[in-house]
Design a protein around this motif. Structure first.
Motif, PDB file in Angstrom:
ATOM      1  N   TYR A 290      49.905  54.399  62.981  1.00  0.00           N
ATOM      2  CA  TYR A 290      48.928  55.391  62.563  1.00  0.00           C
ATOM      3  C   TYR A 290      48.032  54.939  61.413  1.00  0.00           C
ATOM      4  CZ  TYR A 290      50.920  58.979  65.586  1.00  0.00           C
ATOM      5  OH  TYR A 290      51.318  59.699  66.684  1.00  0.00           O
ATOM      6  N   PHE A 291      48.567  54.210  60.452  1.00  0.00           N
ATOM      7  CA  PHE A 291      47.773  53.837  59.276  1.00  0.00           C
ATOM      8  C   PHE A 291      46.786  52.732  59.638  1.00  0.00           C
ATOM      9  CE2 PHE A 291      50.570  56.531  57.149  1.00  0.00           C
ATOM     10  CZ  PHE A 291      50.229  56.657  55.811  1.00  0.00           C
ATOM     11  N   PRO A 292      45.588  52.790  59.060  1.00  0.00           N
ATOM     12  CA  PRO A 292      44.550  51.809  59.420  1.00  0.00           C
ATOM     13  C   PRO A 292      44.831  50.420  58.863  1.00  0.00           C
ATOM     14  CG  PRO A 292      43.782  53.235  57.664  1.00  0.00           C
ATOM     15  CD  PRO A 292      45.093  53.805  58.108  1.00  0.00           C
ATOM     16  N   ALA A 293      44.095  49.446  59.356  1.00  0.00           N
ATOM     17  CA  ALA A 293      44.268  48.054  58.926  1.00  0.00           C
ATOM     18  C   ALA A 293      44.062  47.900  57.426  1.00  0.00           C
ATOM     19  CB  ALA A 293      43.314  47.152  59.699  1.00  0.00           C
ATOM     20  N   SER A 294      43.168  48.698  56.847  1.00  0.00           N
ATOM     21  CA  SER A 294      42.909  48.615  55.410  1.00  0.00           C
ATOM     22  C   SER A 294      44.122  48.994  54.578  1.00  0.00           C
ATOM     23  CB  SER A 294      41.728  49.516  55.036  1.00  0.00           C
ATOM     24  OG  SER A 294      42.015  50.864  55.371  1.00  0.00           O
ATOM     25  N   LEU A 295      45.087  49.669  55.205  1.00  0.00           N
ATOM     26  CA  LEU A 295      46.321  50.053  54.525  1.00  0.00           C
ATOM     27  C   LEU A 295      47.531  49.381  55.168  1.00  0.00           C
ATOM     28  CD1 LEU A 295      45.615  53.856  53.961  1.00  0.00           C
ATOM     29  CD2 LEU A 295      45.507  52.011  52.272  1.00  0.00           C
ATOM     30  N   ALA A 296      47.296  48.207  55.731  1.00  0.00           N
ATOM     31  CA  ALA A 296      48.345  47.348  56.285  1.00  0.00           C
ATOM     32  C   ALA A 296      49.002  47.935  57.531  1.00  0.00           C
ATOM     33  CB  ALA A 296      49.408  47.035  55.227  1.00  0.00           C
ATOM     34  N   ALA A 329      37.276  53.747  60.632  1.00  0.00           N
ATOM     35  CA  ALA A 329      37.008  52.969  61.841  1.00  0.00           C
ATOM     36  C   ALA A 329      36.835  53.898  63.037  1.00  0.00           C
ATOM     37  CB  ALA A 329      38.150  51.991  62.094  1.00  0.00           C
ATOM     38  N   PHE A 330      36.348  53.339  64.128  1.00  0.00           N
ATOM     39  CA  PHE A 330      36.175  54.073  65.385  1.00  0.00           C
ATOM     40  C   PHE A 330      35.288  55.307  65.218  1.00  0.00           C
ATOM     41  CE2 PHE A 330      40.412  52.132  65.259  1.00  0.00           C
ATOM     42  CZ  PHE A 330      40.289  51.222  66.300  1.00  0.00           C
TER      43      PHE A 330
END
Length: 471
Positions: A290-296, A329-330
């Motif tokens: 669930y967490f975005p790439a910016s938050l690992a 994103a998206f």
């Protein structure tokens, strides 16, 4: 047949760790294994076998058993390139889906370890009778829980939908033989197996353990009772669902926790009847997905936009709507922050007391006890900061309860099955908008209330019958 022949036992060997499985159907050489006779040679080894059962169950509840159902609902969408999720999201899943295969396989592996404890623990020399009963209770309860997950995903509900149950394994799987290629049991037989196992677990398990950690991270009598409440809910046995939920609610060790976020920010809170324990070694995957790439994270899952909008509109009023965040994103999507610990170390509540209140509310509504049902519904609403709801009829109350479950259990794996067990999925899962891929889609037919039996099972078991929608 991978799912039954090779689920933790191979050539008479008991796997005590979930780390050594191979994907080869007939692979007979898993790592981290000891002979079955050694595994139950003494109490210490028997305890290791029980720990192995929990290791396997961790891999069922770490995200997959909850998330595949949520993807097939109107709450969660797949927004990245993982096609095995995208097709479930759009009700286009097929028998070659590896995520469905992994779920099916992992559940049977857990069942097999439970079967070994049931078969061999009674004869462990030096094992105290009370401890033996406790171990058996945990094994029976886990087996009942696993068959519940199997039949709701792959079988159906008697008198509602589905044609067949699942293959019932109640003996340890040792080696490969013609006897391994079994047929699916009937739906009623499968549901009866669930009930019998849960009742056996309930009769053998202790009410409490030595610490709060153990009482909530290991199965107890209350966990088996809570699962029976869920079982009877699915079968519309309202009197029994109410009775079992009441048994759990009446126990002083469980209460609705405030604030709502503490359920997920505090390990083993009073909300949890049974909570699967994870850490940086044995980790869950909710945060990763669930967490975005910016938050690992990977950020492959988010809320469907209409549901996210409902949550945003409730912020400041409903504390459950605070556990969302924006992924830019998206085009900008919102995701759940329920499981937020770094390194995916968040515990996962499997059974919590709010579910018992809402099960009892629904059971009471269906018995025309509107006052009692409203009291239970409003207990959950009030905890979230909402005012009391009102209902003028049983049907109106049921609608309110099912809607409340959307907000209470978002991403925890209930929504799809709430809509199928009440036969509302055809109506509710229609014209669902999606951020990526198809603009709108629908479930289309009741045959897709259940998932396909994986091809790995179909191709290796000549007696296996595929579910009709996937033939």
């Amino acid at each position: 047949m991978k799912n039954r022949i090779y689920k933790g036992i191979a050539a008479g060997l008991l796997v005590l760790s979930g780390l050594g499985y191979s994907c080869n159907v007939l692979d007979q050489d898993p790592q981290f294994q000891i002979a079955t006779s050694e595994a139950f040679a003494n109490p210490v080894n028997a305890e290791a076998a029980l720990n192995g059962l929990y290791n396997e169950a961790q891999l069922v509840y770490n995200w997959r058993v909850q998330t595949l159902g949520e993807l097939a609902s109107d709450l969660v969408q797949s927004i990245d390139t993982w096609d095995n999720f995208n097709v479930i999201d759009e009700f286009r899943q097929t028998p070659d889906n590896t995520e469905i295969d992994d779920l099916y396989t992992q559940i049977y592996r857990t069942i097999d370890l439970a079967n070994n404890i049931i078969a061999f623990a009674p004869n462990v020399p030096g094992l105290a009778e009370s401890r033996k009963n406790d171990m058996l209770g945990q094994a029976y309860a886990f087996r009942g829980m696993m068959y519940f997950e199997l039949v709701k995903y792959f079988g159906g509900i008697p008198g509602k939908y589905g044609e067949l149950g699942v293959i019932l394994e109640t003996e340890p799987s040792i080696g490969v033989s013609e006897d391994a290629f079994k047929e699916r049991a009937g739906l009623e037989a499968t549901w009866n197996q669930v009930r019998q196992d849960l009742e056996m677990g309930e009769s053998l398990l202790p009410s409490t353990r030595a610490s709060n950690f153990l009482s909530r991270s290991r199965l107890t009598k209350a966990a088996a009772t809570a699962m029976l409440a869920r079982y009877y809910l699915y079968l519309d046995n309202w009197a029994q669902a109410e009775a079992k939920a009441t048994e759990v609610i009446s126990q002083s060790s469980f209460e609705l926790v405030e604030p709502f976020s503490d359920i997920f920010r505090t390990d083993f809170s009073a909300e949890s009847i049974f909570e699967m324990h994870y850490n940086v070694v044995d980790f869950s995957g909710f945060r990763q997905w669930y967490f975005p790439a910016s938050l690992a994270g990977r950020g492959g899952l988010s809320f469907h936009q209409p549901f996210a909008q409902e949550l945003l509109e409730r912020q400041g009023v409903d504390s459950r709507s605070d556990l969302i965040a924006l992924n830019p994103a998206f085009g900008g999507v919102y995701y759940s922050t329920k499981f937020d610990e770094l390194q995916n170390a968040s515990n996962v509540p499997v059974l919590r007391i709010a579910e018992m209140y809402l099960i009892r509310a629904e059971a009471r509504a269906n018995q025309n006890n509107i006052t009692g049902g409203l009291a239970d519904l409003n207990a959950v609403r009030n905890r979230a900061g909402l005012a009391d709801a009102a209902a003028g009829s049983a049907n109106e109350l049921v609608n309110l309860i099912l809607d409340e479950r959307r907000f209470e259990f978002a991403i925890e794996g209930h929504r799809f099955f709430d809509m199928t067990r009440t036969d509302r999925a055809i109506t509710e899962f229609t014209n669902i908008p999606r951020t990526t891929g198809a603009s709108t889609y629908a479930i289309g037919e009741r045959g897709r209330y259940i998932f396909p039996i994986p091809n790995s099972e179909i191709f290796t078991n000549r007696n296996m019958v595929q579910n009709p929608a996937y033939r």
